[in-house]
Design a protein around this motif. Sequence first.
Motif, PDB file in Angstrom:
ATOM      1  N   VAL A   1       0.839  -1.203   0.000  1.00  0.00           N
ATOM      2  CA  VAL A   1       0.000   0.000   0.000  1.00  0.00           C
ATOM      3  C   VAL A   1       0.876   1.256   0.000  1.00  0.00           C
ATOM      4  O   VAL A   1       0.662   2.175  -0.803  1.00  0.00           O
ATOM      5  N   LEU A   2       1.879   1.297   0.862  1.00  0.00           N
ATOM      6  CA  LEU A   2       2.773   2.456   0.928  1.00  0.00           C
ATOM      7  C   LEU A   2       3.458   2.701  -0.414  1.00  0.00           C
ATOM      8  O   LEU A   2       3.494   3.835  -0.908  1.00  0.00           O
ATOM      9  N   ASN A   3       4.022   1.654  -0.995  1.00  0.00           N
ATOM     10  CA  ASN A   3       4.741   1.806  -2.264  1.00  0.00           C
ATOM     11  C   ASN A   3       3.821   2.246  -3.393  1.00  0.00           C
ATOM     12  O   ASN A   3       4.202   3.085  -4.214  1.00  0.00           O
ATOM     13  N   ALA A   4       2.613   1.708  -3.447  1.00  0.00           N
ATOM     14  CA  ALA A   4       1.666   2.082  -4.495  1.00  0.00           C
ATOM     15  C   ALA A   4       1.260   3.554  -4.363  1.00  0.00           C
ATOM     16  O   ALA A   4       1.210   4.281  -5.362  1.00  0.00           O
ATOM     17  N   ILE A   5       0.973   3.975  -3.139  1.00  0.00           N
ATOM     18  CA  ILE A   5       0.589   5.379  -2.932  1.00  0.00           C
ATOM     19  C   ILE A   5       1.745   6.292  -3.309  1.00  0.00           C
ATOM     20  O   ILE A   5       1.564   7.296  -4.005  1.00  0.00           O
ATOM     21  N   TYR A   6       2.943   5.957  -2.865  1.00  0.00           N
ATOM     22  CA  TYR A   6       4.102   6.789  -3.183  1.00  0.00           C
ATOM     23  C   TYR A   6       4.311   6.881  -4.690  1.00  0.00           C
ATOM     24  O   TYR A   6       4.558   7.953  -5.237  1.00  0.00           O
ATOM     25  N   LYS A   7       4.190   5.753  -5.377  1.00  0.00           N
ATOM     26  CA  LYS A   7       4.402   5.725  -6.825  1.00  0.00           C
ATOM     27  C   LYS A   7       3.345   6.532  -7.570  1.00  0.00           C
ATOM     28  O   LYS A   7       3.653   7.282  -8.491  1.00  0.00           O
ATOM     29  N   GLU A   8       2.085   6.393  -7.169  1.00  0.00           N
ATOM     30  CA  GLU A   8       0.983   7.035  -7.893  1.00  0.00           C
ATOM     31  C   GLU A   8       0.669   8.454  -7.423  1.00  0.00           C
ATOM     32  O   GLU A   8       0.156   9.263  -8.205  1.00  0.00           O
ATOM     33  N   MET A   9       0.940   8.759  -6.154  1.00  0.00           N
ATOM     34  CA  MET A   9       0.481  10.026  -5.583  1.00  0.00           C
ATOM     35  C   MET A   9       1.589  10.802  -4.866  1.00  0.00           C
ATOM     36  O   MET A   9       1.324  11.712  -4.101  1.00  0.00           O
ATOM     37  N   GLY A  10       2.836  10.469  -5.114  1.00  0.00           N
ATOM     38  CA  GLY A  10       3.964  11.051  -4.388  1.00  0.00           C
ATOM     39  C   GLY A  10       4.254  12.505  -4.727  1.00  0.00           C
ATOM     40  O   GLY A  10       3.532  13.159  -5.477  1.00  0.00           O
ATOM     41  N   MET A  11       5.365  12.987  -4.201  1.00  0.00           N
ATOM     42  CA  MET A  11       5.746  14.388  -4.346  1.00  0.00           C
ATOM     43  C   MET A  11       5.928  14.805  -5.805  1.00  0.00           C
ATOM     44  O   MET A  11       5.762  15.965  -6.142  1.00  0.00           O
ATOM     45  N   ALA A  12       6.257  13.882  -6.676  1.00  0.00           N
ATOM     46  CA  ALA A  12       6.461  14.216  -8.082  1.00  0.00           C
ATOM     47  C   ALA A  12       5.144  14.375  -8.840  1.00  0.00           C
ATOM     48  O   ALA A  12       5.142  14.793  -9.991  1.00  0.00           O
ATOM     49  N   LYS A  13       4.037  14.070  -8.214  1.00  0.00           N
ATOM     50  CA  LYS A  13       2.714  14.152  -8.851  1.00  0.00           C
ATOM     51  C   LYS A  13       1.988  15.414  -8.395  1.00  0.00           C
ATOM     52  O   LYS A  13       2.406  16.096  -7.466  1.00  0.00           O
ATOM     53  N   LYS A  14       0.848  15.712  -9.021  1.00  0.00           N
ATOM     54  CA  LYS A  14       0.065  16.902  -8.654  1.00  0.00           C
ATOM     55  C   LYS A  14      -0.413  16.858  -7.202  1.00  0.00           C
ATOM     56  O   LYS A  14      -0.598  17.880  -6.570  1.00  0.00           O
ATOM     57  N   SER A  15      -0.622  15.663  -6.692  1.00  0.00           N
ATOM     58  CA  SER A  15      -1.122  15.528  -5.320  1.00  0.00           C
ATOM     59  C   SER A  15      -0.085  15.955  -4.289  1.00  0.00           C
ATOM     60  O   SER A  15      -0.426  16.297  -3.169  1.00  0.00           O
ATOM     61  N   LYS A  16       1.194  15.938  -4.666  1.00  0.00           N
ATOM     62  CA  LYS A  16       2.309  16.299  -3.770  1.00  0.00           C
ATOM     63  C   LYS A  16       2.205  15.551  -2.449  1.00  0.00           C
ATOM     64  O   LYS A  16       2.334  16.111  -1.368  1.00  0.00           O
TER      65      LYS A  16
END
Length: 96
Positions: free
Chosen positions: A73-88
């Motif tokens: 779960v942690l890795n998926a969230i980081y990959k899809e929604m991490g700092m490099a994405k719009k969600s920051k």
Amino acid sequence: MKTDNHEVIFAIVNAGFAEEVMDVAKEHGARGGTIINARGVAREEAAAFFGITLHAEKEILMMVVEKKIRDAVLNAIYKEMGMAKKSKGIVFSLPV
């Protein structure tokens, strides 16, 4: 009562992205969570150091998950929604 079988995952994202984070988490075994509206505060120097644009309005998604799915779960969230994405987003877990 302490249990060693679960952890709570916190995902802090820009406002409007918590539902997307929940969708990603559900794909990896999470069942549900709680969204809390929040407001971020930081010094301008910290934002410049990290090279980010600060959005004051945040959402915190809290999910209690079994330890055996925590890393997925942690890795998926980081990959899809991490700092490099719009969600920051930032994501971390703590023992329950």
